[in-house]
Design an enzyme around this catalytic site. Structure first.
Site, PDB file in Angstrom:
ATOM      1  N   ASP A   1       0.869  -1.180   0.000  1.00 45.97           N
ATOM      2  CA  ASP A   1       0.000   0.000   0.000  1.00 45.97           C
ATOM      3  C   ASP A   1       0.907   1.233   0.000  1.00 45.97           C
ATOM      4  OD1 ASP A   1       0.892   0.366   2.603  1.00 45.97           O
ATOM      5  OD2 ASP A   1      -1.086   0.428   3.519  1.00 45.97           O
TER       6      ASP A   1
ATOM      7  N   CYS B   1       3.466  -2.694   4.019  1.00 51.12           N
ATOM      8  CA  CYS B   1       2.561  -1.589   4.366  1.00 51.12           C
ATOM      9  C   CYS B   1       3.315  -0.751   5.388  1.00 51.12           C
ATOM     10  CB  CYS B   1       1.202  -2.097   4.858  1.00 51.12           C
ATOM     11  SG  CYS B   1       1.212  -3.025   6.398  1.00 51.12           S
TER      12      CYS B   1
ATOM     13  N   THR C   1       3.350  -0.746   8.705  1.00 48.30           N
ATOM     14  CA  THR C   1       3.932  -1.572   9.770  1.00 48.30           C
ATOM     15  C   THR C   1       4.304  -2.977   9.310  1.00 48.30           C
ATOM     16  OG1 THR C   1       1.733  -2.339  10.347  1.00 48.30           O
ATOM     17  CG2 THR C   1       2.581  -0.416  11.564  1.00 48.30           C
TER      18      THR C   1
ATOM     19  N   HIS D   1      11.385 -22.969   9.917  1.00 47.38           N
ATOM     20  CA  HIS D   1      10.413 -23.656  10.777  1.00 47.38           C
ATOM     21  C   HIS D   1       8.961 -23.504  10.346  1.00 47.38           C
ATOM     22  CE1 HIS D   1      13.209 -24.021  14.565  1.00 47.38           C
ATOM     23  NE2 HIS D   1      13.749 -24.521  13.471  1.00 47.38           N
TER      24      HIS D   1
ATOM     25  N   HIS E   1       8.728 -29.980  11.774  1.00 47.91           N
ATOM     26  CA  HIS E   1       8.060 -28.720  11.435  1.00 47.91           C
ATOM     27  C   HIS E   1       6.946 -28.935  10.411  1.00 47.91           C
ATOM     28  CE1 HIS E   1      11.015 -26.786  13.850  1.00 47.91           C
ATOM     29  NE2 HIS E   1      11.981 -27.330  13.137  1.00 47.91           N
TER      30      HIS E   1
HETATM   31  C1  RB5 Z   1      -1.695   3.146   6.389  1.00 45.79           C
HETATM   32  O1  RB5 Z   1      -1.661   4.398   6.977  1.00 45.79           O
HETATM   33  C2  RB5 Z   1      -1.300   2.083   7.407  1.00 45.79           C
HETATM   34  O2  RB5 Z   1      -2.315   1.924   8.340  1.00 45.79           O
HETATM   35  C3  RB5 Z   1      -0.985   0.777   6.713  1.00 45.79           C
HETATM   36  O3  RB5 Z   1       0.044   0.991   5.804  1.00 45.79           O
HETATM   37  C4  RB5 Z   1      -0.533  -0.346   7.591  1.00 45.79           C
HETATM   38  O4  RB5 Z   1       0.513   0.064   8.419  1.00 45.79           O
HETATM   39  C5  RB5 Z   1      -1.561  -1.084   8.319  1.00 45.79           C
HETATM   40  O5  RB5 Z   1      -1.275  -2.047   9.045  1.00 45.79           O
END
Ligand code: RB5
Length: 147
Positions: A7, A64, A66, A97, A132
């Site tokens: 994203d 994304c 995070t 694993h 595993h």
């Molecule tokens: C977008 O702002 C953010 O929420 C997305 O990239 C991601 O980190 C969601 O888990």
């Protein structure tokens, strides 16, 4: 084949990973997004993962902000074992694993240099199998028990 998706929060990191893969002559398919414009991560994770499950030899990298949103969405797709990693040990052991087939990275968490190291160890580490495999089979049983 290796499939990439991101994203807006992971777009720049995905582009840096493409540079890294180009430098190593590693082929990939970019499933988007194609700009830093805001876009929802779940449909991108879904369409990328639906390509990945077409062959057991396929792998994926999803980014994304995070790495967590794409990993949660990816793991809803049957046959996907997605791992959100920001350290070398986890990226290695999720292959050894967990036989993870998708590496999820946070564009607001890891820099391009670390991401390249994580991608490298993820792509170059083989699943150990043995005990595993039984545990992976148990995960598959959970998937298959869902309506
Ligand atoms: C977008 O702002 C953010 O929420 C997305 O990239 C991601 O980190 C969601 O888990």
């Amino acid at each position: 084949m290796l499939y990439l998706g991101a994203d807006h929060g992971g777009y720049e990191l995905k582009e840096s990973i493409k540079d890294y893969l180009d430098g190593k002559n590693i082929e990939y398919v970019d499933c988007g997004t194609d700009s830093p414009e805001s876009v929802d991560y779940a449909p991108i994770a879904e369409r990328t993962c639906k390509k990945i499950i077409e062959s057991k030899d396929n792998m994926g990298i999803l980014c994304c902000g995070t790495g967590i949103g794409v990993s949660i969405a990816a793991n809803k797709v049957k046959g996907i074992r997605a791992a959100c990693c920001s350290d070398y040990f986890s990226a290695k052991y999720t292959r050894l694993h967990n036989n993870a087939n998708v590496l999820c990275l946070g564009g607001r968490v890891v820099g391009a240099g670390l991401a390249a190291e994580l991608v490298d160890v993820f792509l170059n580490t083989e699943f150990e199998g043995g005990r595993h495999q039984r545990r992976i089979d148990q995960i598959t049983d959970i998937e298959n028990s869902q309506k």
